[in-house]
Design a protein around this motif. Structure first.
Motif, PDB file in Angstrom:
ATOM      1  N   ALA A  35       0.837  -1.200   0.000  1.00  0.00           N
ATOM      2  CA  ALA A  35       0.000   0.000   0.000  1.00  0.00           C
ATOM      3  C   ALA A  35       0.870   1.248   0.000  1.00  0.00           C
ATOM      4  O   ALA A  35       2.027   1.232   0.433  1.00  0.00           O
ATOM      5  CB  ALA A  35      -0.921  -0.008   1.216  1.00  0.00           C
ATOM      6  N   ARG A  36       0.304   2.354  -0.457  1.00  0.00           N
ATOM      7  CA  ARG A  36       1.077   3.590  -0.615  1.00  0.00           C
ATOM      8  C   ARG A  36       1.538   4.179   0.713  1.00  0.00           C
ATOM      9  O   ARG A  36       2.513   4.928   0.763  1.00  0.00           O
ATOM     10  CB  ARG A  36       0.242   4.623  -1.380  1.00  0.00           C
ATOM     11  N   ASP A  37       0.838   3.855   1.795  1.00  0.00           N
ATOM     12  CA  ASP A  37       1.229   4.423   3.090  1.00  0.00           C
ATOM     13  C   ASP A  37       2.197   3.528   3.871  1.00  0.00           C
ATOM     14  O   ASP A  37       2.540   3.828   5.010  1.00  0.00           O
ATOM     15  CB  ASP A  37      -0.008   4.707   3.942  1.00  0.00           C
ATOM     16  N   CYS A  38       2.646   2.438   3.263  1.00  0.00           N
ATOM     17  CA  CYS A  38       3.580   1.538   3.948  1.00  0.00           C
ATOM     18  C   CYS A  38       4.986   2.143   3.998  1.00  0.00           C
ATOM     19  O   CYS A  38       5.432   2.773   3.041  1.00  0.00           O
ATOM     20  CB  CYS A  38       3.650   0.185   3.239  1.00  0.00           C
ATOM     21  N   GLU A  39       5.664   1.916   5.110  1.00  0.00           N
ATOM     22  CA  GLU A  39       7.048   2.340   5.262  1.00  0.00           C
ATOM     23  C   GLU A  39       7.969   1.168   5.571  1.00  0.00           C
ATOM     24  O   GLU A  39       9.180   1.293   5.469  1.00  0.00           O
ATOM     25  CB  GLU A  39       7.151   3.400   6.368  1.00  0.00           C
ATOM     26  N   PHE A  40       7.378   0.047   5.956  1.00  0.00           N
ATOM     27  CA  PHE A  40       8.131  -1.191   6.183  1.00  0.00           C
ATOM     28  C   PHE A  40       7.179  -2.349   5.920  1.00  0.00           C
ATOM     29  O   PHE A  40       6.072  -2.375   6.450  1.00  0.00           O
ATOM     30  CB  PHE A  40       8.661  -1.256   7.618  1.00  0.00           C
ATOM     31  N   VAL A  41       7.598  -3.279   5.055  1.00  0.00           N
ATOM     32  CA  VAL A  41       6.736  -4.391   4.648  1.00  0.00           C
ATOM     33  C   VAL A  41       7.493  -5.697   4.824  1.00  0.00           C
ATOM     34  O   VAL A  41       8.601  -5.859   4.290  1.00  0.00           O
ATOM     35  CB  VAL A  41       6.291  -4.262   3.175  1.00  0.00           C
ATOM     36  N   VAL A  42       6.900  -6.633   5.571  1.00  0.00           N
ATOM     37  CA  VAL A  42       7.576  -7.903   5.826  1.00  0.00           C
ATOM     38  C   VAL A  42       6.536  -8.979   6.123  1.00  0.00           C
ATOM     39  O   VAL A  42       5.418  -8.666   6.554  1.00  0.00           O
ATOM     40  CB  VAL A  42       8.564  -7.757   7.014  1.00  0.00           C
ATOM     41  N   ALA A  43       6.911 -10.237   5.902  1.00  0.00           N
ATOM     42  CA  ALA A  43       6.048 -11.381   6.213  1.00  0.00           C
ATOM     43  C   ALA A  43       6.839 -12.395   7.028  1.00  0.00           C
ATOM     44  O   ALA A  43       8.061 -12.511   6.867  1.00  0.00           O
ATOM     45  CB  ALA A  43       5.543 -12.044   4.932  1.00  0.00           C
ATOM     46  N   PRO A  44       6.171 -13.134   7.920  1.00  0.00           N
ATOM     47  CA  PRO A  44       6.866 -14.204   8.650  1.00  0.00           C
ATOM     48  C   PRO A  44       7.099 -15.401   7.748  1.00  0.00           C
ATOM     49  O   PRO A  44       6.357 -15.621   6.784  1.00  0.00           O
ATOM     50  CB  PRO A  44       5.894 -14.538   9.788  1.00  0.00           C
ATOM     51  N   GLU A  45       8.133 -16.170   8.058  1.00  0.00           N
ATOM     52  CA  GLU A  45       8.378 -17.403   7.312  1.00  0.00           C
ATOM     53  C   GLU A  45       7.407 -18.495   7.760  1.00  0.00           C
ATOM     54  O   GLU A  45       6.739 -18.375   8.787  1.00  0.00           O
ATOM     55  CB  GLU A  45       9.820 -17.875   7.534  1.00  0.00           C
ATOM     56  N   ASP A  46       7.358 -19.573   6.987  1.00  0.00           N
ATOM     57  CA  ASP A  46       6.473 -20.699   7.317  1.00  0.00           C
ATOM     58  C   ASP A  46       6.790 -21.300   8.676  1.00  0.00           C
ATOM     59  O   ASP A  46       5.906 -21.816   9.356  1.00  0.00           O
ATOM     60  CB  ASP A  46       6.582 -21.793   6.245  1.00  0.00           C
ATOM     61  N   ASN A  47       8.071 -21.261   9.073  1.00  0.00           N
ATOM     62  CA  ASN A  47       8.461 -21.900  10.332  1.00  0.00           C
ATOM     63  C   ASN A  47       8.003 -21.117  11.564  1.00  0.00           C
ATOM     64  O   ASN A  47       8.150 -21.584  12.686  1.00  0.00           O
ATOM     65  CB  ASN A  47       9.980 -22.103  10.390  1.00  0.00           C
ATOM     66  N   ASP A  48       7.469 -19.899  11.347  1.00  0.00           N
ATOM     67  CA  ASP A  48       6.910 -19.083  12.423  1.00  0.00           C
ATOM     68  C   ASP A  48       7.962 -18.601  13.412  1.00  0.00           C
ATOM     69  O   ASP A  48       7.629 -18.044  14.453  1.00  0.00           O
ATOM     70  CB  ASP A  48       5.816 -19.845  13.183  1.00  0.00           C
ATOM     71  N   MET A  49       9.238 -18.805  13.106  1.00  0.00           N
ATOM     72  CA  MET A  49      10.311 -18.376  14.000  1.00  0.00           C
ATOM     73  C   MET A  49      10.976 -17.095  13.523  1.00  0.00           C
ATOM     74  O   MET A  49      11.509 -16.324  14.328  1.00  0.00           O
ATOM     75  CB  MET A  49      11.377 -19.474  14.119  1.00  0.00           C
TER      76      MET A  49
END
Length: 310
Positions: A163-177
């Motif tokens: 989105a245009r208002d994002c300043e940091f974008v990240v997702a967790p890995e499948d392992n949840d760690m």
């Protein structure tokens, strides 16, 4: 919650125009003509005094993610599948600049934007993958934008998942760690990347335990990445990441530009051949290329471990 210090905000159009002019001229030229900046104030030793509460212009960061895609390769002579993966980013995002740097250009970048001590620390990293890890944080800290591994194929326009208002974008890995660090995005000089870069320099300036089985992961990889995110955002070590990003506390961070992605959302937009390990992403030469790269890293890991024992 994260406290943000902002200096004068640049209009986003100015950022986009400046980025396009500099990068179109030559990625390497950017490193040569720009005024050198050191992450640390002292050119002869590591000095983190600038992390005090005294306002520092280097604390300021832009409030938007610049339209630049950063990737690295060992050399520009890549397999056809790698070239196709890279072109997927350009085809779907024609208004974004895409910058791909090889090993020599990465070294030139670090030499120019960091001081001599920092450059030597980077240059002495024993394994190419550690340099690739560290560089992605360094370049996003300096310039901002989207980072994606070279074996990542883009299936959705960036605007569809950032989105245009994002300043940091990240997702967790499948392992949840850990948080995924093969694809992420941030505004320039973001506090998370400031802390991440300084933390890696701090740890690498001490006694590095190359005998530890997961030293790459710990010093520059997903563990280092995740630890800094947790530290800056105040996420406790006990929190399961896939669960945490759906909590009201995490959602409230959106007002600070923190944009969480679920692994499913990231998978819908991108495919990483190595991370997914699925047959459909390991064809047309990818599997041989990745296997060869993995063997090289294994050899280097063994060499580093033996060197630390001698």
């Amino acid at each position: 919650m994260m406290a943000k210090r902002r200096g004068t905000r640049l209009h986003i159009k100015h950022v986009a125009v400046a980025a396009m002019v500099l990068i179109a001229a030559s990625a390497v030229l950017v490193f040569v003509v720009s005024k050198p900046q050191s992450l640390f104030e002292d050119g002869t030793k590591l000095n983190t005094a600038w992390r005090s509460e005294v306002p520092d212009p280097r604390e300021s960061y832009l409030s938007k993610i610049p339209k630049v895609i950063w990737q690295t390769v060992k050399s520009h002579d890549v397999p056809e599948a790698a070239a196709e993966a890279g072109l997927s980013w350009s085809r779907l995002n024609p208004t974004w600049d895409r910058v791909v740097l090889d090993d020599a250009e990465v070294l030139e970048f670090v030499r120019h934007f960091y001081n001599e001590t920092e450059y030597k620390i980077f240059q002495n990293l024993p394994i190419g993958v550690m340099k690739a890890d560290f560089f992605r944080y360094m370049v996003i800290y300096q310039f901002g934008g989207v980072y994606a591994d070279a074996d990542t194929t883009n299936f959705q326009r960036i605007e569809n998942w950032i989105a245009r208002d994002c300043e940091f974008v990240v997702a967790p890995e499948d392992n949840d760690m850990f948080f995924c660090q093969w694809a992420f995005a941030a505004a320039p000089r973001h506090p998370i990347f400031k802390r991440l870069v300084e933390r890696i320099f701090e740890r690498l300036s001490g006694n590095v335990d190359y005998t530890y089985e997961h030293f790459v992961h710990e010093y520059t990889g997903p563990a280092a990445f995740t630890h800094s995110i947790r530290e800056v955002l105040g996420i406790s070590p006990e929190e399961k990441l896939q669960t945490y990003i759906l909590t009201e506390e995490a959602k409230a961070m959106r007002k600070d530009g923190i944009c969480w992605k679920t692994m499913q959302e990231l998978d819908a937009a991108l495919r990483n051949a190595f991370a997914h390990g699925k047959e459909e992403f390991l064809k047309d030469g990818w599997s041989n290329w990745l296997e060869e790269a993995g063997q090289m890293n294994d050899v280097a890991s063994g060499q580093a471990a033996r060197a630390s024992q001698n």
